[in-house]
Design an enzyme around this catalytic site. Structure first.
Site, PDB file in Angstrom:
ATOM      1  N   HIS A 123       0.815  -1.219   0.000  1.00  0.00           N
ATOM      2  CA  HIS A 123       0.000   0.000   0.000  1.00  0.00           C
ATOM      3  C   HIS A 123       0.845   1.265   0.000  1.00  0.00           C
ATOM      4  CE1 HIS A 123      -3.676  -2.306   1.827  1.00  0.00           C
ATOM      5  NE2 HIS A 123      -3.472  -2.570   0.549  1.00  0.00           N
ATOM      6  N   CYS A 131       5.854  13.364  -7.394  1.00  0.00           N
ATOM      7  CA  CYS A 131       5.197  14.340  -8.260  1.00  0.00           C
ATOM      8  C   CYS A 131       4.201  13.619  -9.161  1.00  0.00           C
ATOM      9  CB  CYS A 131       6.230  15.076  -9.113  1.00  0.00           C
ATOM     10  SG  CYS A 131       5.491  16.338 -10.191  1.00  0.00           S
ATOM     11  N   CYS A 152       5.259  20.448  -6.546  1.00  0.00           N
ATOM     12  CA  CYS A 152       6.584  19.972  -6.911  1.00  0.00           C
ATOM     13  C   CYS A 152       7.557  21.146  -7.060  1.00  0.00           C
ATOM     14  CB  CYS A 152       6.496  19.182  -8.212  1.00  0.00           C
ATOM     15  SG  CYS A 152       8.097  18.610  -8.838  1.00  0.00           S
ATOM     16  N   CYS A 155       8.506  21.169 -11.058  1.00  0.00           N
ATOM     17  CA  CYS A 155       7.589  21.513 -12.153  1.00  0.00           C
ATOM     18  C   CYS A 155       6.299  22.171 -11.680  1.00  0.00           C
ATOM     19  CB  CYS A 155       7.274  20.277 -12.992  1.00  0.00           C
ATOM     20  SG  CYS A 155       6.166  19.107 -12.160  1.00  0.00           S
ATOM     21  N   PRO A 220      -5.665 -11.467  17.803  1.00  0.00           N
ATOM     22  CA  PRO A 220      -6.617 -11.726  18.889  1.00  0.00           C
ATOM     23  C   PRO A 220      -8.014 -12.085  18.391  1.00  0.00           C
ATOM     24  CG  PRO A 220      -5.411  -9.677  19.257  1.00  0.00           C
ATOM     25  CD  PRO A 220      -5.133 -10.102  17.848  1.00  0.00           C
TER      26      PRO A 220
END
Length: 252
Positions: A123, A131, A152, A155, A220
């Site tokens: 993930h 970017c 960014c 850019c 658990p």
């Protein structure tokens, strides 16, 4: 005792796959989105939508400021958390094995921080920033210096955390690594602290069990794989892993 069986299986193995979920980072104080102690419970966000919608790829495309708002909230709630004894125990067990991989649902980066080397963070990692237009990427310790909707420096396009948002595809290169390693096989597969809701998390355990490969679950609560595993430890991750490690390496 089941913990004795689990210890024996790991002590005799030359290869292992550890599959980890939120329960491994729980002792670090990492909150969940939902459930008891979760950040959002059953309530809607300020925008009147579910947190899953706010953190979706579709929302990021339309209104990145909304997604970033809640990414910032989650990062602030986790800021200051540190890896715990469960991460350290997995890394310690890895050093005993000729081949070991960690498949984790967590985005906190703690497995690598603890010393695990072969990590599939399926993930993503909240600390990697990418970017959306150019190859720029960066690693940040926290988001304290990030703007509400960061851009960014190369850019000026919108940046994003390197995590899989709701509704997005899993990163192909990580899926391919997982497929490659599963094809090679493991001596033991261990599921720790995951509710086992996603097929790519349950399948490695169920396929191993079906093939006669020893499997261990540490959780658990009962899950979809609980009746299929060779050994089930209804324990918290830190308690179980420290118990296993102390039996494999007395005095550790």
């Amino acid at each position: 005792m089941s913990i004795e069986r689990a210890s024996a299986l790991l002590a005799s193995a030359r290869s292992a796959l550890f599959i980890t979920g939120a329960g491994v980072s729980a002792a670090s104080g990492i909150p969940t989105y939902r459930g008891i102690g979760g950040l959002y419970g059953e309530k809607a966000t300020d925008e009147g939508i579910a947190i899953e919608e706010a953190l979706s790829g579709e929302m990021f495309q339309r209104r990145p400021e909304v997604t970033w708002k809640y990414v910032h909230q989650i990062e602030r709630a986790c800021r200051g958390a540190r890896l715990n004894a469960a991460h350290a125990a997995i890394a310690r067990l890895e050093r005993r094995l000729a081949r070991c991989w960690v498949l984790t649902q967590n985005v906190d980066g703690f497995h690598r921080g603890a010393g695990s080397t072969n990590v599939i963070d399926i993930h993503g990692d909240l600390h990697r920033i990418l970017c959306t237009r150019c190859p720029y990427e960066a690693h940040v310790d926290d988001y304290a210096e990030l703007a509400p909707r960061p851009r960014c420096p190369a850019c000026a396009a919108v940046l994003r955390p390197d995590v899989v948002l709701f509704g997005e595809m899993l990163p192909l290169e990580k899926v391919e690594i997982l497929r490659r390693e599963l094809a090679r096989g493991f001596d033991v597969v261990v599921s720790i602290g995951t509710s086992s809701l996603f097929p790519y998390i349950t399948r490695p355990v169920l396929e191993a069990a079906h093939s006669g490969v020893p499997t261990i679950e540490i959780n658990p609560a009962l899950t979809a794989i609980s009746t299929a595993v060779s050994v089930r430890l209804p324990m918290l991750a830190v308690e179980a892993l420290e118990g296993i490690l102390s039996r494999i390496e007395p005095g550790s």
